[in-house]
Design an enzyme around this catalytic site. Structure first.
Site, PDB file in Angstrom:
ATOM      1  CG  HIS A  47      -3.303  -0.403 -14.903  1.00  0.00           C
ATOM      2  ND1 HIS A  47      -3.592  -1.502 -14.463  1.00  0.00           N
ATOM      3  CD2 HIS A  47      -2.814  -0.230 -15.958  1.00  0.00           C
ATOM      4  CE1 HIS A  47      -2.856  -2.306 -15.578  1.00  0.00           C
ATOM      5  NE2 HIS A  47      -2.434  -1.547 -16.112  1.00  0.00           N
TER       6      HIS A  47
ATOM      7  CG  MET B 124      -3.606  -8.282  -5.260  1.00  0.00           C
ATOM      8  SD  MET B 124      -3.114  -7.116  -6.536  1.00  0.00           S
ATOM      9  CE  MET B 124      -2.940  -8.366  -8.204  1.00  0.00           C
ATOM     10  NE  ARG B 125      -9.857 -11.959  -3.511  1.00  0.00           N
ATOM     11  CZ  ARG B 125      -8.763 -12.545  -3.807  1.00  0.00           C
ATOM     12  NH1 ARG B 125      -7.667 -12.114  -4.523  1.00  0.00           N
ATOM     13  NH2 ARG B 125      -8.231 -13.488  -2.710  1.00  0.00           N
TER      14      ARG B 125
ATOM     15  NE  ARG C  40     -15.389 -11.862  -8.130  1.00  0.00           N
ATOM     16  CZ  ARG C  40     -13.994 -12.056  -8.044  1.00  0.00           C
ATOM     17  NH1 ARG C  40     -13.487 -11.079  -7.525  1.00  0.00           N
ATOM     18  NH2 ARG C  40     -13.526 -12.942  -8.695  1.00  0.00           N
TER      19      ARG C  40
ATOM     20  CD  GLU D 268       1.721   3.232  -9.471  1.00  0.00           C
ATOM     21  OE1 GLU D 268       1.825   2.883  -8.582  1.00  0.00           O
ATOM     22  OE2 GLU D 268       1.500   2.462 -10.266  1.00  0.00           O
TER      23      GLU D 268
ATOM     24  N   GLY E 223       0.884  -1.211   0.046  1.00  0.00           N
ATOM     25  CA  GLY E 223       0.082  -0.116   0.077  1.00  0.00           C
ATOM     26  C   GLY E 223       0.663   1.231  -0.027  1.00  0.00           C
TER      27      GLY E 223
ATOM     28  CG  LEU F 156     -13.701  -4.104  -5.816  1.00  0.00           C
ATOM     29  CD1 LEU F 156     -13.462  -2.363  -5.439  1.00  0.00           C
ATOM     30  CD2 LEU F 156     -14.087  -4.763  -4.325  1.00  0.00           C
TER      31      LEU F 156
ATOM     32  CG  ASN G  40      -7.084   0.373  -8.744  1.00  0.00           C
ATOM     33  OD1 ASN G  40      -6.246   0.477  -7.919  1.00  0.00           O
ATOM     34  ND2 ASN G  40      -7.171  -0.622  -9.580  1.00  0.00           N
TER      35      ASN G  40
END
Length: 526
Positions: free
Chosen positions: A104, A86-87, A61, A170, A11, A89, A102
């Site tokens: 990327h 790592m899911r 899920r 980022e 994180g 949504l 998010n």
């Protein structure tokens, strides 16, 4: 704004946001789906509450997401920030929570998926970056909030890109996006798939300023020999520039960092004038400047202001250099001469000096570059270029004595030259030539004394008796006028605006000195 952070590992973006608090945003909670995730310790060190909601074996899920929503329910968050969560949504989560962001590690839609850096390396592209986007139910999809470009260099591997994209991309883009949300400047249109940011409409000072320059040369060293340096160029510039000037005597040594800096200052100064003009610059300050009927005469007058300080200086001309001017230039040591062309006879003369760099600056002499900037540690200052150009109609006479037409002409010449003198700056002029310059002083009266000393001790064939004085900012006290009178000054141009203006004007009246106010100053701190 209260944030919820969600990560499956370190994180690092979340912690960067926590440390920077963009727009005053702070984390109410950090949640992970892995009880061993390092982000838990990092959050705890910062006093951020944490939650762990691991997905159980065979758990659906949606059921897991309901438990995540329940864990966040007590924290009253305004924005959710994912960072390596790592899911994928679903609407179960997205419909129950505020807007979710998010990041990327590529410029979406290019190189989506888990292996973006590997894809970039294999593709051979020369530009990658990162994308902060609003999360929807697609993988690496959703409306784009902001992107940050990162160059791909020859020899880069996946680890090189991963580090550069994270720390240079980022770490810049994600806090920027959070700040915009915290300031209430973002409008997300899910149906149109767009994000609008209030105020992000370009103009002179856009929300983001991207500068792309190409390395033009490696320099011998920077300001000092222990500093490395390079020159970068903007290939779109059409204004006459020392960056794009041709060095005509190719056998001479290349320009140094200081040469470029001083030559730029000299060229910018002589662009002020339509008449033939010459200037000699030393350490970015004018040692002398003049306009005349010919450039040779202008150079002679400029040099005579302070020939001692002109030693090792930079010469700039706004007309083609002829042999007469060239003979004068080589009569004493100069580092660089820059002009919009040279006669063959002038080049023959100038090339006699092995290491006098001769620059031919082609391009417009009108100021087309509208902004100037100064890099700072951690950022840069950007401002409109000082393109003020006064006329007699802009001057307000504030004394009993009015300046003559000749004094007004001299005042305007002095004012436009003074724009290029480091503050605090004072300039004495007669006609359209300098006779004494006091620059870079921390008190204005000291700048007056320095200009007077220069005129008295360094000028050749001229002095300050009967000259005009220009000041780049107001006089806070009458002492500057008293010093000027002692030097023989008979007229003053200054901005005005001091609370002691009445006392300063009174001092001018007592000594029968004409004074005009411009209503604007001309500081130069760089």
């Amino acid at each position: 704004m209260k944030l919820a952070g969600m990560a499956s590992n370190r994180g690092r973006n979340l912690m960067n946001i926590a440390d920077r608090a963009p727009g005053g945003a702070s984390f109410a909670v950090v949640l992970t789906n892995d009880a061993d995730a390092p982000v838990l310790d990092a959050a705890a060190e910062r006093g951020i509450p944490t939650e762990v909601v691991e997905r159980e074996n065979d758990e659906e899920r949606e059921a897991h997401e309901e438990r995540v929503v329940d864990a966040l329910a007590d924290y009253d968050v305004d924005l959710v920030c994912l960072d390596g969560y790592m899911r994928v949504l679903t609407e179960t989560f997205l419909d129950a929570t505020p807007t979710t962001l998010n990041v990327h590690p590529s410029l979406l839609p290019s190189f989506a998926g888990m292996d973006a850096h590997e894809q970039v390396v294999e593709s051979g592209v020369k530009l990658t970056g990162c994308t902060v986007h609003v999360v929807d139910e697609t993988v690496d999809g959703g409306p784009v909030v902001t992107q940050e470009p990162i160059p791909v260099y020859q020899g880069d591997d996946e680890d090189d890109l991963k580090e550069r994209v994270l720390y240079e991309g980022e770490f810049a883009a994600y806090p920027r996006a959070v700040k915009w949300f915290a300031e209430g400047r973002v409008d997300v249109d899910f149906e149109a798939g767009t994000v609008d940011v209030d105020g992000d409409d370009g103009g002179a000072f856009p929300t983001r300023r991207l500068v792309s320059d190409d390395r033009a040369a490696d320099l011998r060293y920077g300001e000092n020999p222990h500093q490395d340096a390079a020159l970068y160029a903007d290939p779109t510039t059409t204004e006459a520039s020392v960056v794009h000037a041709d060095q005509l005597n190719e056998g001479a040594k290349a320009l140094s960092y200081n040469n470029y800096n001083d030559a730029d200052g000299a060229l910018n100064l002589i662009k002020e004038f339509d008449e033939p003009a010459a200037a000699v610059i030393k350490h970015t300050n004018p040692a002398g400047c003049a306009t005349a009927e010919t450039v040779a005469e202008a150079y002679e007058k400029a040099l005579s202001t302070d020939p001692m300080s002109a030693f090792g200086g930079i010469v700039a001309l706004n007309r083609e250099c002829d042999a007469d001017t060239a003979e004068q230039i080589i009569d004493s040591f100069k580092e660089v001469v820059v002009a919009p062309g040279y006669t063959d006879a002038a080049l023959d003369v100038l090339f006699e000096k092995e290491n006098l760099r001769v620059l031919d600056c082609d391009g417009e002499f009108e100021a087309t570059e509208t902004l100037t900037e100064k890099p700072l540690v951690g950022g840069r200052l950007v401002q409109e270029r000082d393109r003020q150009h006064l006329t007699a109609d802009d001057l307000e006479v504030v004394t009993e004595r009015e300046p003559t037409d000749e004094q007004v002409e001299s005042m305007l010449f002095a004012w436009h030259t003074l724009k290029h003198v480091k503050s605090n700056g004072i300039l004495f002029a007669k006609g359209t030539e300098t006779v004494g310059i006091g620059m870079g002083q921390v008190s204005r009266v000291d700048a007056v004394r320095l200009a007077a000393m220069k005129a008295d001790e360094h000028a050749e064939g001229k002095d300050s008796a009967g000259a005009v004085m220009a000041s780049d900012a107001f006089f806070p006290f009458p002492d500057g006028i008293e010093e000027a009178v002692d030097a023989g000054i008979e007229a003053v141009i200054q901005p005005g605006g001091s609370k002691n203006d009445d006392a300063v004007v009174e001092a001018a009246n007592e000594h029968d000195v004409a004074m005009v106010f411009t209503g604007q100053r001309s500081f130069r701190h760089d």
